[in-house]
Design a protein around this motif. Sequence first.
Motif, mmCIF file in Angstrom:
data_model
loop_
_atom_site.group_PDB
_atom_site.id
_atom_site.type_symbol
_atom_site.label_atom_id
_atom_site.label_comp_id
_atom_site.label_asym_id
_atom_site.label_seq_id
_atom_site.Cartn_x
_atom_site.Cartn_y
_atom_site.Cartn_z
ATOM 1 N N ARG A 129 40.579 50.004 53.233
ATOM 2 C CA ARG A 129 39.287 50.227 52.570
ATOM 3 C C ARG A 129 39.286 51.562 51.831
ATOM 4 N NH1 ARG A 129 34.426 49.564 56.604
ATOM 5 N NH2 ARG A 129 33.333 50.146 54.682
ATOM 6 N N SER A 130 39.844 52.592 52.455
ATOM 7 C CA SER A 130 39.883 53.907 51.817
ATOM 8 C C SER A 130 40.731 53.870 50.552
ATOM 9 C CB SER A 130 40.436 54.946 52.798
ATOM 10 O OG SER A 130 39.600 55.074 53.931
ATOM 11 N N HIS A 131 41.886 53.200 50.628
ATOM 12 C CA HIS A 131 42.753 53.103 49.448
ATOM 13 C C HIS A 131 42.126 52.232 48.368
ATOM 14 C CE1 HIS A 131 46.349 55.321 50.589
ATOM 15 N NE2 HIS A 131 46.267 54.811 51.801
ATOM 16 N N ALA A 132 41.435 51.163 48.780
ATOM 17 C CA ALA A 132 40.801 50.276 47.795
ATOM 18 C C ALA A 132 39.749 51.022 46.991
ATOM 19 C CB ALA A 132 40.200 49.060 48.493
ATOM 20 N N ARG A 133 38.996 51.897 47.645
ATOM 21 C CA ARG A 133 37.981 52.678 46.928
ATOM 22 C C ARG A 133 38.618 53.571 45.875
ATOM 23 N NH1 ARG A 133 35.957 53.917 52.309
ATOM 24 N NH2 ARG A 133 34.310 52.452 52.894
ATOM 25 N N ARG A 134 39.849 54.001 46.130
ATOM 26 C CA ARG A 134 40.555 54.851 45.179
ATOM 27 C C ARG A 134 41.354 54.039 44.154
ATOM 28 N NH1 ARG A 134 41.155 60.275 46.953
ATOM 29 N NH2 ARG A 134 40.163 60.658 48.977
ATOM 30 N N GLY A 135 41.313 52.723 44.258
ATOM 31 C CA GLY A 135 42.002 51.871 43.301
ATOM 32 C C GLY A 135 43.504 51.832 43.460
ATOM 33 N N THR A 136 44.013 52.082 44.683
ATOM 34 C CA THR A 136 45.460 52.133 44.884
ATOM 35 C C THR A 136 46.001 50.914 45.629
ATOM 36 O OG1 THR A 136 45.096 53.500 46.857
ATOM 37 C CG2 THR A 136 45.603 54.643 44.804
ATOM 38 N N ARG B 214 46.256 44.261 44.025
ATOM 39 C CA ARG B 214 45.787 42.966 44.523
ATOM 40 C C ARG B 214 46.711 41.827 44.130
ATOM 41 N NH1 ARG B 214 40.476 43.801 46.280
ATOM 42 N NH2 ARG B 214 39.628 45.812 45.613
ATOM 43 N N ARG C 220 43.129 61.121 52.602
ATOM 44 C CA ARG C 220 42.712 62.267 51.779
ATOM 45 C C ARG C 220 43.843 63.269 51.627
ATOM 46 N NH1 ARG C 220 37.827 61.539 54.714
ATOM 47 N NH2 ARG C 220 38.351 63.216 56.166
ATOM 48 N N PRO D 19 41.348 57.857 57.630
ATOM 49 C CA PRO D 19 40.849 58.354 56.336
ATOM 50 C C PRO D 19 41.266 59.797 56.052
ATOM 51 C CG PRO D 19 39.111 57.225 57.549
ATOM 52 C CD PRO D 19 40.248 57.421 58.504
#
Length: 269
Positions: free
Chosen positions: A72-79, A82, A241, A237
């Motif tokens: 989820r943390s990486h998805a928010r950063r677009g990394t 998919r 970071r 998380p």
Amino acid sequence: MNELLILLPLLLACGAAAGILAGLLGVGGGIVIVPMLYHVYTGLGIPVDTAMPLSVGTSLSTIILTSVISARSHARRGTVDRAVVRGWALFILLGVGLGMLVANLVSGALLKTLFGGLLILVAVHMLYTARHAAPQLADRLPGRGPQALLAGVVGGFSALLGIGGGTLAVPMLNLFAFPMHRAVGTASVFGFLISVPATLGYILTGWGAAGLPPASTGFVNWLSFAALVPATMLFAPVGVRLCHRLDVRQLKRVFALFLLLVGAKMAVL
């Protein structure tokens, strides 16, 4: 039970380290959790043939939630790529099934030796990439057939040895010019795909096994799970970071030397 409770602070500290490393280096929490649990369980007098699969199964159970938080943390950063996740998912699951079949056939001692060998390989790769750019075979991923094989290898060995998908998937993706942050983010999703069916598999294969510690269902110990998961969820998380802020080369060197020592001990002794 009392001895396990006395070890609670150690389990919490290990969970924190596993969470940070999962997000920071993409190695997967199992690299830390499996050897730690193995030494805890054998220290309590549990035989190797029970302690090693119990360590692997419990590690996989903790990776379920760690991978969710990390993904989820990486998805928010677009990394998270998919397209790669969709293309690899089925073959990862097939690899998990094959890994579980092998795990049901090998002894705990052999499983320990295989895990020690994995730690040594991971350490050598870390030492190399701490000084040099990650080696590359091509500037893009190969065709569907080779990708299916790579995905199956990731799923099979990760399920067999109780590691997150990142331990194998990140260096594999790097071989094909995948940026590190994108490889780590994508591999965090692989960790979830691997850990859920593999955990169920270790519960089933260990059902009714002799010599299990209290609060175990098959080869998953829920007391260890309860101690490790809050720490891994809290600190995953933080690792993500740090991954985006730090030069991790020096940290890789120190961690790689630690893995070499632990791996040699598990492979030989």
